[in-house]
Scaffold this motif. Structure first.
Motif, PDB file in Angstrom:
ATOM      1  N   ILE A 124       0.815  -1.246   0.137  1.00  0.00           N
ATOM      2  CA  ILE A 124       0.007   0.448   0.319  1.00  0.00           C
ATOM      3  C   ILE A 124       0.890   1.107  -0.215  1.00  0.00           C
ATOM      4  N   ILE A 151      -2.852   0.743  -3.966  1.00  0.00           N
ATOM      5  CA  ILE A 151      -2.439  -1.450  -2.913  1.00  0.00           C
ATOM      6  C   ILE A 151      -2.421  -1.736  -5.078  1.00  0.00           C
ATOM      7  N   MET A 164      -8.196  -6.656  -0.498  1.00  0.00           N
ATOM      8  CA  MET A 164      -8.228  -5.749   0.308  1.00  0.00           C
ATOM      9  C   MET A 164      -8.763  -4.239  -0.722  1.00  0.00           C
ATOM     10  N   ARG A 183     -12.846   1.735   3.658  1.00  0.00           N
ATOM     11  CA  ARG A 183     -11.247   2.675   4.105  1.00  0.00           C
ATOM     12  C   ARG A 183     -10.622   2.384   5.004  1.00  0.00           C
ATOM     13  N   LYS A 190      -8.641  -0.725   5.564  1.00  0.00           N
ATOM     14  CA  LYS A 190      -7.210  -0.866   4.988  1.00  0.00           C
ATOM     15  C   LYS A 190      -6.612   0.254   5.667  1.00  0.00           C
TER      16      LYS A 190
END
Length: 95
Positions: free
Chosen positions: A7, A18, A67, A72, A75
């Motif tokens: 990331i 990503i 992912m 959000r 993440k």
């Protein structure tokens, strides 16, 4: 061979990108010089904030796809679990 899901971030809590690669140092460098992706170049997303290694490309690709579909907040939680300050990990890569 090792594959990496990574990331990138423009800044802490900024824009995220990503990706997956088998050569993390080269790929992050490409992002930094504007050759990695149009999205990353446009939004200045070059700080490496998360890395996850895999032994098989299929597993890495599946993790990347999973992912990318996460909310959000998930993440951000994943990044902050190992990198709470959102430090740029690029300089710590063995090149």
């Amino acid at each position: 061979m090792t594959y990496f899901v990574y990331i990138l971030a423009s800044r802490k809590h900024g824009t995220l990108y990503i990706g997956v690669t088998n050569d993390l140092a080269r790929r992050v460098w490409e992002h930094r010089i504007g050759k990695g992706s149009h999205f990353a170049a446009k939004y200045k997303v070059h700080n490496l904030v998360y890395v996850e290694p895999f032994g098989e490309i299929e597993m890495a690709i599946q993790r990347e796809k999973t992912m990318k579909e996460w909310p959000r907040a998930w993440k951000i939680r994943q990044i902050e679990k190992d990198n709470p300050e959102w430090n740029d990990l690029y300089d710590s890569l063995n090149r």
